[in-house]
Design a protein around this motif. Structure first.
Motif, short mmCIF file in Angstrom:
data_model
loop_
_atom_site.label_atom_id
_atom_site.label_comp_id
_atom_site.label_asym_id
_atom_site.label_seq_id
_atom_site.Cartn_x
_atom_site.Cartn_y
_atom_site.Cartn_z
N GLY A 107 0.78 -1.23 0.00
CA GLY A 107 0.00 0.00 0.00
C GLY A 107 0.81 1.28 0.00
N LYS A 108 2.14 1.18 -0.14
CA LYS A 108 2.98 2.38 -0.11
C LYS A 108 3.90 2.43 -1.32
N PRO A 109 4.11 3.65 -1.87
CA PRO A 109 5.09 3.78 -2.96
C PRO A 109 6.48 3.36 -2.46
N VAL A 155 12.64 4.01 5.26
CA VAL A 155 11.73 5.05 4.79
C VAL A 155 12.52 6.35 4.64
N ALA A 156 12.33 7.02 3.53
CA ALA A 156 13.02 8.28 3.29
C ALA A 156 12.54 9.33 4.28
N ILE A 184 15.37 12.57 -1.16
CA ILE A 184 16.72 12.03 -1.34
C ILE A 184 17.07 12.00 -2.82
N GLU A 185 18.24 12.48 -3.16
CA GLU A 185 18.79 12.32 -4.51
C GLU A 185 19.70 11.10 -4.48
N PRO A 238 11.18 10.52 -2.97
CA PRO A 238 10.44 11.49 -2.17
C PRO A 238 10.38 11.11 -0.69
N LYS A 239 10.27 12.13 0.13
CA LYS A 239 10.11 11.92 1.57
C LYS A 239 8.89 11.04 1.84
#
Length: 407
Positions: A73-75, A333-334, A338-339, A346-347
């Protein structure tokens, strides 16, 4: 003036649209799939049929070592390779990556376990656990483990063609493991629902143990070094206050129960299989054990020094872990945008890694599909951040002292 305003009103949306398009190109390739479900069902199906490595390799062949998908359920962004492993395990302070895990794992183990913590909380819990798990403490348990294992084999295995290993806590552990890699939908008759119920019962058993140990410590009937729970209950700060709460003890005992149960059983199962398929290596292991047995008196148990003599056995275990890592992969998890590798993570996005990608890389391990314990004769030759079967130490080919002690 009006003309300028009109031009700006036309150009501004165009600029924002182009900027958004440029930003979208910076996202990793891949597809999020069906909303909420994403690729979860496909991935879990591959896990259950032992095709997860192939599933990942197909995606890597299509998108490269960095790609996005949706899991639980999460990217999620999958990253792989030596550099990816280093990035994950050197940015674990909560500022770039945090230790937050999928909902199913958090619900089952508890949100105060070590894998959920970052920064100061992570250090506090880790330091407390290491008071018990450090080598000096573990050395005291080698003989005890040997004795209990011998008694168990004599009582339950000797003279039997078939052995069924069941007890209440073991049943809970098996149900819990089944739910960690599942769709977190809590409805009757699902793996997740069975795991939730098993988790509640297991936590109740642990709380009962904590109550029992607390009373024994008060009555001086138990030593702080007797077991993990007694050690954690006795760990205090400079103000003589408990370093770890009861909730944290429960959640971290749950973590260690699952980690110890599944990793040990997987390692031993495949180790026996590999030794059975290679008589020469099997004979070398037997000879090593017989040489140690010759130095022991009748009824004398193994010592820490005896474990240090099992060099070939340890290489066999390491090679088994490389071929069949008990921990397939892990999540972070970010904590911020983050590059990485030319892409934006993405955060709040999950970051997923899998140890099999470097374990089976023929640029790192020659003939990676071959069972060859000799590749660990010189552990310094294994490149950093390439061997991580237990998510413990990817900086070298060493696995924690606790793993050496597992019978």
């Amino acid at each position: 003036m009006n003309a300028f305003v009109t031009i700006m009103l036309i150009l501004l949306p165009t600029f924002l649209l182009l900027r958004r398009r440029r930003a979208s190109k910076r996202l990793a390739p891949g597809s999020l799939g069906i909303p909420v479900i994403g690729q979860t069902l496909s991935f879990l199906r591959a896990m259950r049929t032992n095709q997860a490595e192939k599933w990942l390799e197909e995606k890597i062949s299509k998108y490269g070592p960095i790609w996005k998908f949706s899991l639980f359920g999460k990217p999620t962004v999958f990253i792989s390779g030596e550099a990816a492993n280093k990035f994950i395990f050197t940015n674990n302070d909560g500022k770039i990556l945090s230790n937050a895990k999928p909902k199913c794992m958090t619900e089952l183990l508890g949100n105060r376990n070590l894998l959920e913590m970052s920064g100061k909380d992570h250090k506090r819990l880790r330091d407390a656990l290491m008071m018990f798990l450090k080598p000096d403490s573990l050395k005291l348990y080698v003989g005890k483990m040997d004795r209990e294992l011998r008694e168990h084999l004599d009582m339950h295995w000797q003279g039997k063609e078939k052995v069924t290993c069941r007890d209440k806590l073991r049943n809970y552990c098996q149900a819990l493991v089944g739910g960690i890699w599942s769709v977190p939908i809590n409805v009757p008759f699902t793996s997740y629902n069975r795991s939730i119920r098993a988790s509640k019962m297991a936590k109740k058993l642990v709380k009962d143990l904590i109550k029992e140990k607390t009373e024994k410590l008060k009555e001086n009937k138990s030593s702080i070094h007797q077991d993990l729970i007694a050690c954690l209950l006795s760990t205090r700060d400079q103000d003589d206050k408990n370093v770890i709460s009861e909730e944290e003890i429960v959640h971290n005992v749950m973590l260690l129960l699952i980690a110890g149960h599944d990793t040990t059983s997987v390692l031993l199962t495949f180790l026996v299989m590999l030794l059975a398929s290679d008589p020469a290596i099997y004979e070398t292991v037997i000879k090593e054990h017989e040489e140690i047995a010759k130095t022991k008196l009748a009824g004398e148990y193994l010592t820490w020094e005896d474990l240090g003599k099992m060099t070939h056995t340890w290489r066999v275990a390491m090679e088994t872990l490389r071929l069949y890592p008990p921990v397939f992969g892990g999540f972070r998890v970010a904590a911020t945008d983050i590059e990485y590798g030319g892409y934006l993570i993405p955060k709040g996005c999950q970051v997923f890694w899998a140890s099999c990608i470097t374990h089976m890389n023929d640029n790192i391990f020659h003939e990676p599909s071959k069972f060859d314990p000799k590749r660990f004769e010189n552990q310094a030759s294994v490149p950093p951040y390439t061997f991580g079967p237990l998510e413990l130490d990817l900086e070298s080919a060493q696995v924690s002292s606790l793993q050496r002690l597992k019978p």
